[in-house]
Scaffold this motif. Structure first.
Motif, PDB file in Angstrom:
ATOM      1  N   MET A 124       0.746  -1.076  -0.036  1.00 38.00           N
ATOM      2  CA  MET A 124       0.116   0.083  -0.115  1.00 38.00           C
ATOM      3  C   MET A 124       0.882   1.245   0.059  1.00 38.00           C
ATOM      4  O   MET A 124       1.853   1.250   0.427  1.00 38.00           O
ATOM      5  N   THR A 125       0.344   2.157  -0.613  1.00 33.40           N
ATOM      6  CA  THR A 125       1.038   3.436  -0.749  1.00 33.40           C
ATOM      7  C   THR A 125       1.440   4.550   0.586  1.00 33.40           C
ATOM      8  O   THR A 125       0.798   4.304   1.467  1.00 33.40           O
ATOM      9  N   THR A 126       2.423   5.231   0.223  1.00 29.91           N
ATOM     10  CA  THR A 126       2.574   6.370   1.472  1.00 29.91           C
ATOM     11  C   THR A 126       1.436   7.190   1.590  1.00 29.91           C
ATOM     12  O   THR A 126       1.044   7.412   2.629  1.00 29.91           O
ATOM     13  N   ALA A 127       0.777   7.281   0.387  1.00 30.47           N
ATOM     14  CA  ALA A 127      -0.462   8.199   0.407  1.00 30.47           C
ATOM     15  C   ALA A 127      -1.582   7.734   1.081  1.00 30.47           C
ATOM     16  O   ALA A 127      -2.376   8.425   1.876  1.00 30.47           O
ATOM     17  N   VAL A 128      -1.695   6.359   1.193  1.00 33.12           N
ATOM     18  CA  VAL A 128      -2.876   5.736   2.088  1.00 33.12           C
ATOM     19  C   VAL A 128      -2.430   5.936   3.522  1.00 33.12           C
ATOM     20  O   VAL A 128      -3.132   6.353   4.359  1.00 33.12           O
ATOM     21  N   ALA A 129      -1.269   5.633   3.892  1.00 31.16           N
ATOM     22  CA  ALA A 129      -0.666   5.766   5.343  1.00 31.16           C
ATOM     23  C   ALA A 129      -1.088   7.222   5.785  1.00 31.16           C
ATOM     24  O   ALA A 129      -1.522   7.404   6.737  1.00 31.16           O
ATOM     25  N   GLU A 130      -0.843   8.296   4.918  1.00 32.32           N
ATOM     26  CA  GLU A 130      -0.753   9.775   5.285  1.00 32.32           C
ATOM     27  C   GLU A 130      -2.304   9.885   5.294  1.00 32.32           C
ATOM     28  O   GLU A 130      -2.507  11.213   6.060  1.00 32.32           O
ATOM     29  N   HIS A 131      -3.250   9.317   4.654  1.00 30.21           N
ATOM     30  CA  HIS A 131      -4.434   9.688   4.605  1.00 30.21           C
ATOM     31  C   HIS A 131      -5.093   9.094   5.991  1.00 30.21           C
ATOM     32  O   HIS A 131      -5.919  10.011   6.605  1.00 30.21           O
ATOM     33  N   TRP A 132      -4.696   8.192   6.703  1.00 25.57           N
ATOM     34  CA  TRP A 132      -5.136   7.756   7.839  1.00 25.57           C
ATOM     35  C   TRP A 132      -4.732   8.610   9.103  1.00 25.57           C
ATOM     36  O   TRP A 132      -5.467   8.889  10.003  1.00 25.57           O
ATOM     37  N   ALA A 133      -3.429   9.115   9.014  1.00 26.27           N
ATOM     38  CA  ALA A 133      -2.932   9.570  10.292  1.00 26.27           C
ATOM     39  C   ALA A 133      -1.508  10.268   9.873  1.00 26.27           C
ATOM     40  O   ALA A 133      -0.758   9.845   9.174  1.00 26.27           O
ATOM     41  N   SER A 134      -1.238  11.597  10.695  1.00 27.70           N
ATOM     42  CA  SER A 134      -0.090  11.973  10.497  1.00 27.70           C
ATOM     43  C   SER A 134      -0.213  12.745  11.737  1.00 27.70           C
ATOM     44  O   SER A 134      -0.894  13.298  12.840  1.00 27.70           O
ATOM     45  N   GLY A 135       1.288  13.270  12.356  1.00 27.52           N
ATOM     46  CA  GLY A 135       1.606  14.167  13.292  1.00 27.52           C
ATOM     47  C   GLY A 135       1.637  13.225  14.665  1.00 27.52           C
ATOM     48  O   GLY A 135       1.748  11.924  14.563  1.00 27.52           O
ATOM     49  N   ASP A 136       1.224  13.698  15.825  1.00 26.44           N
ATOM     50  CA  ASP A 136       1.364  13.098  17.224  1.00 26.44           C
ATOM     51  C   ASP A 136      -0.233  12.556  17.571  1.00 26.44           C
ATOM     52  O   ASP A 136      -0.989  13.466  18.140  1.00 26.44           O
ATOM     53  N   VAL A 137      -0.389  11.607  17.105  1.00 27.07           N
ATOM     54  CA  VAL A 137      -1.714  11.008  17.257  1.00 27.07           C
ATOM     55  C   VAL A 137      -1.803  10.496  18.566  1.00 27.07           C
ATOM     56  O   VAL A 137      -2.816  10.622  19.279  1.00 27.07           O
ATOM     57  N   TYR A 138      -0.783  10.076  19.247  1.00 28.48           N
ATOM     58  CA  TYR A 138      -0.739   9.665  20.869  1.00 28.48           C
ATOM     59  C   TYR A 138      -1.049  10.718  21.538  1.00 28.48           C
ATOM     60  O   TYR A 138      -1.793  10.780  22.577  1.00 28.48           O
ATOM     61  N   GLY A 139      -0.588  11.984  21.412  1.00 26.62           N
ATOM     62  CA  GLY A 139      -1.074  13.313  21.952  1.00 26.62           C
ATOM     63  C   GLY A 139      -2.368  13.675  21.937  1.00 26.62           C
ATOM     64  O   GLY A 139      -2.744  14.220  23.000  1.00 26.62           O
ATOM     65  N   ARG A 140      -2.752  13.540  20.729  1.00 27.50           N
ATOM     66  CA  ARG A 140      -4.358  13.975  20.506  1.00 27.50           C
ATOM     67  C   ARG A 140      -5.200  13.049  21.544  1.00 27.50           C
ATOM     68  O   ARG A 140      -6.088  13.525  21.893  1.00 27.50           O
ATOM     69  N   ILE A 141      -4.541  11.611  21.354  1.00 33.84           N
ATOM     70  CA  ILE A 141      -5.589  10.838  22.284  1.00 33.84           C
ATOM     71  C   ILE A 141      -5.563  11.073  23.730  1.00 33.84           C
ATOM     72  O   ILE A 141      -6.371  10.882  24.514  1.00 33.84           O
ATOM     73  N   VAL A 142      -4.238  11.290  24.336  1.00 35.40           N
ATOM     74  CA  VAL A 142      -3.897  11.530  25.615  1.00 35.40           C
ATOM     75  C   VAL A 142      -4.589  12.918  25.802  1.00 35.40           C
ATOM     76  O   VAL A 142      -5.529  13.031  27.135  1.00 35.40           O
ATOM     77  N   THR A 143      -4.652  13.973  25.197  1.00 29.98           N
ATOM     78  CA  THR A 143      -5.674  15.263  25.435  1.00 29.98           C
ATOM     79  C   THR A 143      -7.196  14.793  25.552  1.00 29.98           C
ATOM     80  O   THR A 143      -7.659  15.367  26.430  1.00 29.98           O
ATOM     81  N   ALA A 144      -7.540  13.894  24.805  1.00 31.93           N
ATOM     82  CA  ALA A 144      -8.982  13.693  24.580  1.00 31.93           C
ATOM     83  C   ALA A 144      -9.258  12.813  25.937  1.00 31.93           C
ATOM     84  O   ALA A 144     -10.520  12.848  26.411  1.00 31.93           O
ATOM     85  N   LEU A 145      -8.178  12.066  26.325  1.00 28.40           N
ATOM     86  CA  LEU A 145      -8.611  11.047  27.453  1.00 28.40           C
ATOM     87  C   LEU A 145      -8.604  12.076  28.756  1.00 28.40           C
ATOM     88  O   LEU A 145      -9.690  11.674  29.655  1.00 28.40           O
ATOM     89  N   HIS A 146      -7.867  13.037  28.824  1.00 28.73           N
ATOM     90  CA  HIS A 146      -7.825  13.884  29.872  1.00 28.73           C
ATOM     91  C   HIS A 146      -9.307  14.690  29.930  1.00 28.73           C
ATOM     92  O   HIS A 146      -9.881  14.795  30.990  1.00 28.73           O
ATOM     93  N   ALA A 147      -9.592  15.118  28.797  1.00 30.56           N
ATOM     94  CA  ALA A 147     -10.992  15.897  28.389  1.00 30.56           C
ATOM     95  C   ALA A 147     -12.097  14.881  28.921  1.00 30.56           C
ATOM     96  O   ALA A 147     -13.138  15.370  29.565  1.00 30.56           O
ATOM     97  N   ALA A 148     -11.952  13.699  28.463  1.00 29.16           N
ATOM     98  CA  ALA A 148     -13.101  12.721  29.192  1.00 29.16           C
ATOM     99  C   ALA A 148     -12.896  12.356  30.594  1.00 29.16           C
ATOM    100  O   ALA A 148     -13.644  11.281  31.155  1.00 29.16           O
ATOM    101  N   GLY A 149     -12.063  13.009  31.314  1.00 24.63           N
ATOM    102  CA  GLY A 149     -11.768  12.501  32.656  1.00 24.63           C
ATOM    103  C   GLY A 149     -11.124  11.097  32.933  1.00 24.63           C
ATOM    104  O   GLY A 149     -11.112  10.528  33.975  1.00 24.63           O
ATOM    105  N   LYS A 150     -10.515  10.656  31.961  1.00 25.14           N
ATOM    106  CA  LYS A 150      -9.732   9.446  32.260  1.00 25.14           C
ATOM    107  C   LYS A 150      -8.115   9.521  32.548  1.00 25.14           C
ATOM    108  O   LYS A 150      -7.607  10.427  32.099  1.00 25.14           O
ATOM    109  N   SER A 151      -7.928   8.651  33.682  1.00 26.34           N
ATOM    110  CA  SER A 151      -6.434   8.943  34.156  1.00 26.34           C
ATOM    111  C   SER A 151      -5.460   7.907  33.167  1.00 26.34           C
ATOM    112  O   SER A 151      -5.819   6.693  33.265  1.00 26.34           O
ATOM    113  N   LEU A 152      -4.326   8.395  32.767  1.00 24.74           N
ATOM    114  CA  LEU A 152      -3.340   7.310  32.522  1.00 24.74           C
ATOM    115  C   LEU A 152      -2.917   6.480  33.230  1.00 24.74           C
ATOM    116  O   LEU A 152      -2.363   5.202  32.985  1.00 24.74           O
TER     117      LEU A 152
END
Length: 274
Positions: free
Chosen positions: A1-29
């Protein structure tokens, strides 16, 4: 599968976005659970409920070694590892998903039973007969070479093992409306009809191919999620965290494609003779 497909699904700091959303949802790491992550951790149509349904159909058992092709963040891999008491190896072309998935796996203390790596399902980095079974959830829409994809799955699964996929098959009512979760404008999209999927699986050597139509279930989930989005009531944690501001339009088009017969969602279970 191409690089374009990979880049379509995600780029940047995915983990950071999830952690931010977890904190907003009141979830503790410090006390994170699989259930806490579920709203964002199953990046396919209907999310966790679809993963549970797939698990209900799989002949997996304790001690098995399963393959997750297109594993995303690893949510299904972690769910099945816990549900069945097995090991799961996941592979995905999208680097930011694998990075985030590994870190989430460690937070959950599941590194001994879930292994995630970056790679392509059309050329799997595993030996012949490595796995007792495998699955791919909403991955094949982006696979240009299905004979290689199914052939690789057949190669790495032991004789007698199972293989399962869920996908949006191509319908008979005309071209797909875009954007959709797997493609912004049709680039990187390689849909085939469920009948063609069955033929390709058979040509790869799989037998006992069973197809279940999931269209109405998927449609209801798209409608429900879209209704929340239109009312501005999406929760802090959900797939929109990964999909970005265009999520509602993608859900709307996904629903319309099913309604008009432009796509045909299915779940397919088969096995390798042996």
């Amino acid at each position: 599968m191409t690089t374009a497909v990979a880049e379509h699904w995600a780029s940047g700091d995915v983990y950071g976005r999830i952690v931010t959303a977890l904190h907003a949802a009141g979830k503790s790491l410090d006390a994170l659970t699989i259930e806490d992550l579920a709203p964002v951790d199953h990046f396919h149509a209907r999310g966790l409920p679809a993963t549970i349904e797939l698990g209900d159909s799989l002949p997996a058992k304790a001690g098995d070694h399963l393959l997750d092709v297109g594993c995303g963040l690893g949510g299904p891999a972690r769910y099945f590892a816990r549900r069945f008491g097995c090991r799961v190896s996941g592979i995905d072309v999208t680097g930011p998903f694998i990075d985030a998935g590994r870190r989430l796996t460690e937070l959950l203390g599941m590194g001994a039973v879930v292994d995630l790596r970056q790679g392509d399902g059309q050329a799997l980095p595993y030996g012949d007969g490595t796995f007792d079974g495998g699955y791919a959830q909403h991955v094949t829409m982006n696979v240009p070479d299905r004979p290689s994809f199914f052939g690789e799955a057949w190669r790495v699964i032991r004789p007698g093992g199972f293989f399962a996929i869920t996908e949006h098959g191509r319908g008979n009512a005309g071209p797909t409306y875009h954007p959709v979760p797997w493609s912004e404008d049709g680039r990187g999209e390689f849909l085939v009809t469920p009948e063609e999927t069955v033929e390709l699986l058979g040509a790869a050597g799989f037998v006992d191919i069973d197809v279940t139509d999931t269209g109405q279930d998927d449609l209801q989930r798209y409608r429900a999620t879209l209704a929340l989005a239109e009312r501005g009531e999406l929760p802090a944690l959900g797939l929109h965290v990964l999909m970005g501001p265009g999520a509602a339009e993608k859900w709307r088009n996904s629903a319309r494609n099913i309604e008009e017969g432009r796509t045909h969602p299915v779940r397919v279970i088969c096995r390798k003779p042996g």
